[in-house]
Write a protein that holds these residues in place. Sequence first.
Motif, short mmCIF file in Angstrom:
data_model
loop_
_atom_site.label_atom_id
_atom_site.label_comp_id
_atom_site.label_asym_id
_atom_site.label_seq_id
_atom_site.Cartn_x
_atom_site.Cartn_y
_atom_site.Cartn_z
N GLU A 198 81.59 61.78 20.58
CA GLU A 198 81.06 62.73 19.49
C GLU A 198 80.19 62.34 19.07
O GLU A 198 79.27 63.04 20.12
CB GLU A 198 82.24 63.52 18.50
N ILE A 199 79.05 61.02 18.53
CA ILE A 199 78.34 61.24 18.56
C ILE A 199 77.41 61.03 19.77
O ILE A 199 76.20 61.62 20.02
CB ILE A 199 77.78 60.24 17.32
N LEU A 200 77.52 60.22 20.94
CA LEU A 200 77.26 60.28 21.66
C LEU A 200 77.09 61.58 22.93
O LEU A 200 75.92 62.01 23.84
CB LEU A 200 77.99 58.89 22.67
N ALA A 201 77.83 62.21 22.60
CA ALA A 201 78.26 63.70 22.75
C ALA A 201 76.91 64.20 22.90
O ALA A 201 76.28 64.94 23.74
CB ALA A 201 79.65 64.02 23.20
N VAL A 202 76.87 64.40 21.55
CA VAL A 202 75.84 66.04 20.99
C VAL A 202 74.46 64.30 20.88
O VAL A 202 73.25 65.10 20.95
CB VAL A 202 75.98 65.47 19.77
N PHE A 203 73.91 63.17 20.64
CA PHE A 203 72.92 62.37 20.56
C PHE A 203 73.24 61.39 21.60
O PHE A 203 73.43 60.23 21.36
CB PHE A 203 73.20 61.44 19.69
N PRO A 204 73.37 61.67 23.34
CA PRO A 204 72.79 60.13 23.96
C PRO A 204 72.36 58.56 24.14
O PRO A 204 70.87 59.89 23.57
CB PRO A 204 73.08 61.45 25.15
N ARG A 205 72.91 57.97 24.61
CA ARG A 205 70.98 56.99 24.53
C ARG A 205 70.16 57.36 25.73
O ARG A 205 70.76 57.71 26.31
CB ARG A 205 72.24 55.39 24.40
N LEU A 206 68.72 56.74 25.38
CA LEU A 206 67.94 57.04 26.55
C LEU A 206 68.64 56.11 27.25
O LEU A 206 68.74 54.75 27.18
CB LEU A 206 66.69 57.31 26.31
N PRO A 207 68.28 56.01 28.39
CA PRO A 207 69.20 54.86 29.40
C PRO A 207 67.99 53.67 29.14
O PRO A 207 65.92 53.68 29.09
CB PRO A 207 67.67 55.66 30.61
N VAL A 235 66.69 51.35 20.33
CA VAL A 235 67.92 51.68 21.52
C VAL A 235 66.99 53.00 20.62
O VAL A 235 67.35 53.46 20.17
CB VAL A 235 68.79 52.19 20.68
N GLU A 236 66.82 53.80 21.52
CA GLU A 236 66.38 55.22 21.75
C GLU A 236 67.70 56.05 21.58
O GLU A 236 67.94 56.23 22.82
CB GLU A 236 65.15 55.92 22.96
N TYR A 237 67.30 57.46 21.32
CA TYR A 237 69.07 58.52 21.18
C TYR A 237 67.96 59.87 21.46
O TYR A 237 66.52 59.76 21.05
CB TYR A 237 69.40 58.77 19.52
N ALA A 238 68.53 60.55 22.34
CA ALA A 238 68.20 62.09 22.87
C ALA A 238 68.04 62.66 21.47
O ALA A 238 69.46 62.79 21.30
CB ALA A 238 67.99 62.72 24.01
N LEU A 239 67.55 63.64 21.47
CA LEU A 239 67.83 64.87 20.61
C LEU A 239 68.52 65.28 21.08
O LEU A 239 68.58 66.48 22.27
CB LEU A 239 66.46 65.65 19.32
N PRO A 240 69.59 66.64 20.15
CA PRO A 240 70.49 67.39 21.22
C PRO A 240 69.82 68.15 21.84
O PRO A 240 68.96 69.14 21.79
CB PRO A 240 71.00 68.01 20.14
N GLY A 241 70.48 68.58 23.29
CA GLY A 241 69.42 69.80 24.07
C GLY A 241 68.47 69.23 25.07
O GLY A 241 67.73 69.36 26.06
N VAL A 251 68.15 66.36 27.05
CA VAL A 251 68.29 65.35 28.46
C VAL A 251 68.86 66.76 29.00
O VAL A 251 69.42 65.71 30.24
CB VAL A 251 69.29 64.24 27.93
N GLU A 252 68.69 67.69 29.44
CA GLU A 252 69.52 68.69 29.88
C GLU A 252 69.19 68.49 30.60
O GLU A 252 69.73 68.16 32.18
CB GLU A 252 69.71 69.85 29.51
N GLY A 253 67.32 68.26 31.63
CA GLY A 253 66.78 67.94 32.82
C GLY A 253 66.67 67.20 33.41
O GLY A 253 67.21 67.05 34.99
N TRP A 254 67.56 66.15 33.00
CA TRP A 254 67.83 64.80 33.32
C TRP A 254 69.14 64.15 33.75
O TRP A 254 69.59 63.55 35.09
CB TRP A 254 67.80 63.47 32.07
N GLU A 255 70.28 65.43 33.54
CA GLU A 255 71.99 65.32 34.41
C GLU A 255 71.79 65.87 35.60
O GLU A 255 71.17 66.73 35.84
CB GLU A 255 72.38 65.92 33.21
#
Length: 130
Positions: A77-86, A118-124, A126-130
């Motif tokens: 759930e955490i990774l779904a909301v705050f995905p890791r950046l590559p 390790v960098e995490y994206a904020l919610p919303g 990374v939508e353009g990267w998917e």
Amino acid sequence: MRRIAIATVSINLLSGCATGSKDTILPQTGPTMKEVYDAHFEHTRQRFRDARIDMGRRSAADIPSNLDGYTREADAEILAVFPRLPNPSLVMYVFPHLSAKGYPVPGYATSFPLYETVEYALPGEVEGWE
């Protein structure tokens, strides 16, 4: 005479930058900043709502009494909301060697990230990267 010519040219160049009004320079159509801001955060709130609904579909009978699977699901759930950046992992092989005191150390492989943190994206974010 030369100073007057330089001053005249400078004034003409500077006045060219000041031509036009706010209405002609900035577009007057499209959404306002408040509408863009509200739409972004409504989309983010909807993602949180969807995640909560998915979590709420589980019944108490699905959760084991010893809670072995709980942390893995919370992590998902955490990774779904705050995905890791590559951040690719590098694998390094350390050949067998002797330690500083002369003891044998067997060969082994270790893995570490390419970047230090390790960098995490904020919610919303990374939508353009998917």
